[in-house]
Design a protein around this motif. Structure first.
Motif, PDB file in Angstrom:
ATOM      1  N   SER A 408      -0.885  -6.600 -25.877  1.00  0.00           N
ATOM      2  CA  SER A 408      -1.107  -7.197 -24.563  1.00  0.00           C
ATOM      3  C   SER A 408      -0.728  -6.201 -23.475  1.00  0.00           C
ATOM      4  O   SER A 408       0.156  -5.364 -23.668  1.00  0.00           O
ATOM      5  N   ARG A 409      -1.393  -6.316 -22.334  1.00  0.00           N
ATOM      6  CA  ARG A 409      -1.187  -5.369 -21.233  1.00  0.00           C
ATOM      7  C   ARG A 409      -0.803  -6.123 -19.960  1.00  0.00           C
ATOM      8  O   ARG A 409      -1.524  -7.012 -19.513  1.00  0.00           O
ATOM      9  N   LEU A 410       0.314  -5.736 -19.399  1.00  0.00           N
ATOM     10  CA  LEU A 410       0.768  -6.351 -18.164  1.00  0.00           C
ATOM     11  C   LEU A 410      -0.088  -5.884 -16.989  1.00  0.00           C
ATOM     12  O   LEU A 410      -0.373  -4.697 -16.854  1.00  0.00           O
ATOM     13  N   ASP A 411      -0.512  -6.822 -16.161  1.00  0.00           N
ATOM     14  CA  ASP A 411      -1.146  -6.479 -14.892  1.00  0.00           C
ATOM     15  C   ASP A 411       0.003  -6.242 -13.910  1.00  0.00           C
ATOM     16  O   ASP A 411       0.492  -7.151 -13.257  1.00  0.00           O
ATOM     17  N   ARG A 412       0.443  -5.012 -13.836  1.00  0.00           N
ATOM     18  CA  ARG A 412       1.704  -4.701 -13.171  1.00  0.00           C
ATOM     19  C   ARG A 412       1.716  -5.087 -11.693  1.00  0.00           C
ATOM     20  O   ARG A 412       2.705  -5.629 -11.191  1.00  0.00           O
ATOM     21  N   ASN A 413       0.656  -4.813 -10.991  1.00  0.00           N
ATOM     22  CA  ASN A 413       0.631  -5.110  -9.557  1.00  0.00           C
ATOM     23  C   ASN A 413       0.657  -6.624  -9.310  1.00  0.00           C
ATOM     24  O   ASN A 413       1.299  -7.103  -8.378  1.00  0.00           O
ATOM     25  N   PHE A 414      -0.029  -7.367 -10.156  1.00  0.00           N
ATOM     26  CA  PHE A 414       0.007  -8.819 -10.023  1.00  0.00           C
ATOM     27  C   PHE A 414       1.391  -9.353 -10.394  1.00  0.00           C
ATOM     28  O   PHE A 414       1.922 -10.255  -9.734  1.00  0.00           O
ATOM     29  N   PHE A 415       1.982  -8.788 -11.449  1.00  0.00           N
ATOM     30  CA  PHE A 415       3.335  -9.183 -11.840  1.00  0.00           C
ATOM     31  C   PHE A 415       4.310  -8.998 -10.674  1.00  0.00           C
ATOM     32  O   PHE A 415       5.123  -9.870 -10.377  1.00  0.00           O
ATOM     33  N   LEU A 416       4.221  -7.860  -9.995  1.00  0.00           N
ATOM     34  CA  LEU A 416       5.126  -7.576  -8.883  1.00  0.00           C
ATOM     35  C   LEU A 416       4.847  -8.452  -7.668  1.00  0.00           C
ATOM     36  O   LEU A 416       5.731  -8.695  -6.847  1.00  0.00           O
ATOM     37  N   LYS A 417       3.632  -8.953  -7.569  1.00  0.00           N
ATOM     38  CA  LYS A 417       3.323  -9.913  -6.509  1.00  0.00           C
ATOM     39  C   LYS A 417       4.073 -11.222  -6.743  1.00  0.00           C
ATOM     40  O   LYS A 417       4.566 -11.858  -5.806  1.00  0.00           O
ATOM     41  N   ILE A 418       4.168 -11.614  -8.001  1.00  0.00           N
ATOM     42  CA  ILE A 418       4.869 -12.853  -8.353  1.00  0.00           C
ATOM     43  C   ILE A 418       6.378 -12.639  -8.390  1.00  0.00           C
ATOM     44  O   ILE A 418       7.158 -13.499  -7.963  1.00  0.00           O
ATOM     45  N   PRO A 420       8.523  -9.913  -6.912  1.00  0.00           N
ATOM     46  CA  PRO A 420       8.705  -8.684  -6.126  1.00  0.00           C
ATOM     47  C   PRO A 420      10.098  -8.074  -6.244  1.00  0.00           C
ATOM     48  O   PRO A 420      10.268  -6.878  -5.988  1.00  0.00           O
ATOM     49  N   GLU A 421      11.089  -8.875  -6.621  1.00  0.00           N
ATOM     50  CA  GLU A 421      12.459  -8.368  -6.722  1.00  0.00           C
ATOM     51  C   GLU A 421      12.697  -7.611  -8.020  1.00  0.00           C
ATOM     52  O   GLU A 421      13.766  -7.027  -8.225  1.00  0.00           O
ATOM     53  N   ASN A 422      11.704  -7.602  -8.902  1.00  0.00           N
ATOM     54  CA  ASN A 422      11.866  -7.004 -10.217  1.00  0.00           C
ATOM     55  C   ASN A 422      12.184  -5.511 -10.139  1.00  0.00           C
ATOM     56  O   ASN A 422      11.617  -4.795  -9.329  1.00  0.00           O
ATOM     57  N   LYS A 423      13.072  -5.052 -11.014  1.00  0.00           N
ATOM     58  CA  LYS A 423      13.522  -3.653 -10.981  1.00  0.00           C
ATOM     59  C   LYS A 423      13.007  -2.827 -12.166  1.00  0.00           C
ATOM     60  O   LYS A 423      13.050  -1.611 -12.132  1.00  0.00           O
ATOM     61  N   TRP A 424      12.544  -3.498 -13.242  1.00  0.00           N
ATOM     62  CA  TRP A 424      12.236  -2.744 -14.465  1.00  0.00           C
ATOM     63  C   TRP A 424      10.744  -2.518 -14.688  1.00  0.00           C
ATOM     64  O   TRP A 424      10.357  -1.773 -15.574  1.00  0.00           O
ATOM     65  N   ILE A 425       9.902  -3.133 -13.863  1.00  0.00           N
ATOM     66  CA  ILE A 425       8.455  -2.900 -13.959  1.00  0.00           C
ATOM     67  C   ILE A 425       8.010  -2.052 -12.776  1.00  0.00           C
ATOM     68  O   ILE A 425       8.271  -2.392 -11.628  1.00  0.00           O
TER      69      ILE A 425
END
Length: 433
Positions: A408-418, A420-425
């Motif tokens: 599986s592949r993370l949609d990184r930009n969409f993940f960070l939209k949901i 945004p405080e995440n530090k490891w992606i």
């Protein structure tokens, strides 16, 4: 031409199975292989799917598992199968291994016009909802949401998942209580539960002590009694409260009620929708029945064996209740990779495995009805892509084979939209063409 090809594949496979060993796989019964065709790029060629109508004719709940939450090809296969079950067999309720409150809230928001992808990502576990392979399912739900036959979303997990829980659960719960008994909200016990819920929702578990957890579970029982009513809203909130009580207990008191409560949540959903047929999306490990038979090969999987032996999985409770009306499907892969944020290799299948034998056929992706097939002494990899030595036929009804698993592949930009405080992606770099 298709019938001739199918017959040729089945004959070839049966001959190979017979040569391998009659005691390992009963080749006289293992004839119900269904070619699932290509699954990538939102493939909707269902020309070989017709036999599924016979296999699942009287089934009201189909449970679609996966090995480890990191198998992209399995996601694509599930989505193709979901589309077929929805379009051709009248399955119209898709229930995720995610929070019963948050998924219900997401569907309410979608019906009001909120963005489907964002709503699902704020309710369903990110390891599905923010992946690239999940996007075709989002598109499909979006396209059908206003039709006469939408694919309705719900959740069976007792955990408090997603931003919708974090931002709305306490507020919505207070509104419900206010309509029942305003004095409850003025009590010291409610104030404590409200604080505890904030700790849980923000995962600040060090701030939440065990003694308070015991008091909270006791008060939730009282809260359910005080707000008792037969209306649908009250019943929904009582299911949420029961789920939360057991989530608190599992999180802080080291109990293990999750699978039992997930089963009760799904039973409740089915009882609220008696005329609807249900598809479940989650981990194969939760959907198993006869889980005490699980025997993994090699250290440290004896720890896993002990886990399965201590309590029934969700699937056991459901199998006992629904019998042949529920059908559990696991996944196996011949070779490839899995993992969401890291890459793990799946080695080519061993010769004494179910994966190897199916791999000798011409199928890229196929379904095998295990109720018509005794897998005998063959090992298989339906759990975490590690070998299991007990018979797969005794713990699930069917299995889907993927020859080449892509992770599986993370949609990184969409993940960070949901989140945004995440530090490891890290965000994906946009490349100009």
């Amino acid at each position: 031409m298709k019938k001739q090809r199918s017959f040729t594949i089945l004959l070839f496979l049966t001959l190979n199975l017979t040569v391998f060993s009659q005691e390992n796989l009963d080749s006289n019964k293992c004839s119900e292989f269904i070619d699932l065709g290509k699954v990538k790029e939102s493939n909707e060629d269902f020309s070989t799917f017709e036999p599924l109508k016979s296999t699942l004719k009287d089934v009201e709940i189909v449970m679609l598992g996966e090995q480890s939450h990191g198998e992209g090809t399995a996601y694509e296969t599930k989505i193709k199968l979901i589309k077929y079950l929805h379009q051709e067999m009248g399955f119209d309720l898709l229930v995720f291994e995610s929070g019963i409150y948050s998924c219900n809230k997401a569907w309410e928001n979608i019906k009001k016009g909120d963005d489907v992808r964002t709503s699902l990502a704020n309710s369903i576990f990110y390891l599905w909802a923010t992946t690239k392979q999940f996007k075709p399912l989002v598109k499909y739900i979006d396209e059908n949401k206003n039709s006469e036959h939408p694919l309705i979303i719900s959740g069976f997990d007792n955990q408090l998942t997603g931003r919708l829980s974090e931002n709305n659960l306490v507020t919505d719960l207070k509104k419900f209580i206010l309509n029942k008994d305003k004095s409850i909200l003025d009590s010291k016990e409610w104030k404590n539960v409200e604080t505890s819920l904030q700790y849980l929702l923000k995962y600040e578990l060090k701030e939440y002590d065990k003694e308070q957890a015991v008091k909270d579970t006791t008060f939730i029982n009282t809260l359910i009694t005080k707000t008792n009513s037969n209306d649908s809203t009250s019943q929904f909130w009582h299911q949420v409260l029961k789920s939360t009580k057991y989530y608190i207990s599992d999180t802080k008191l080291k109990t293990n009620f999750r699978d039992k409560q997930m089963a009760e949540n799904l039973i409740w959903i089915k009882e609220q929708n008696p005329n609807k047929k249900i598809i479940c999306w989650g981990a194969t490990s939760h959907f198993l029945y006869n889980s005490s038979e699980i025997k993994m090969i090699g250290f440290p999987y004896n720890v896993v064996d002990n886990y399965y032996g201590k309590q029934p999985m969700m699937g056991q409770y459901l199998k006992e209740k629904y019998k042949s009306k529920i059908f559990t499907i696991g996944f196996i892969a011949y070779q490839g990779e899995f993992g969401l944020t890291g890459k793990h290799k799946i080695k080519p299948a061993k010769e004494n495995s179910l994966e190897y034998l199916i791999g000798k056929s011409g199928f890229e992706n196929c379904f095998l009805n295990l109720n018509q097939c005794n897998s005998g002494k063959l090992i298989s990899r339906p759990l975490a892509n590690k070998y299991m030595k007990n018979s797969i036929s005794n713990v699930m009804d069917g299995v889907i084979f993927n020859r080449n698993m892509e992770r599986s592949r993370l949609d990184r930009n969409f993940f960070l939209k949901i989140f945004p405080e995440n530090k490891w992606i890290k965000p994906e770099v946009e490349v100009e063409e």
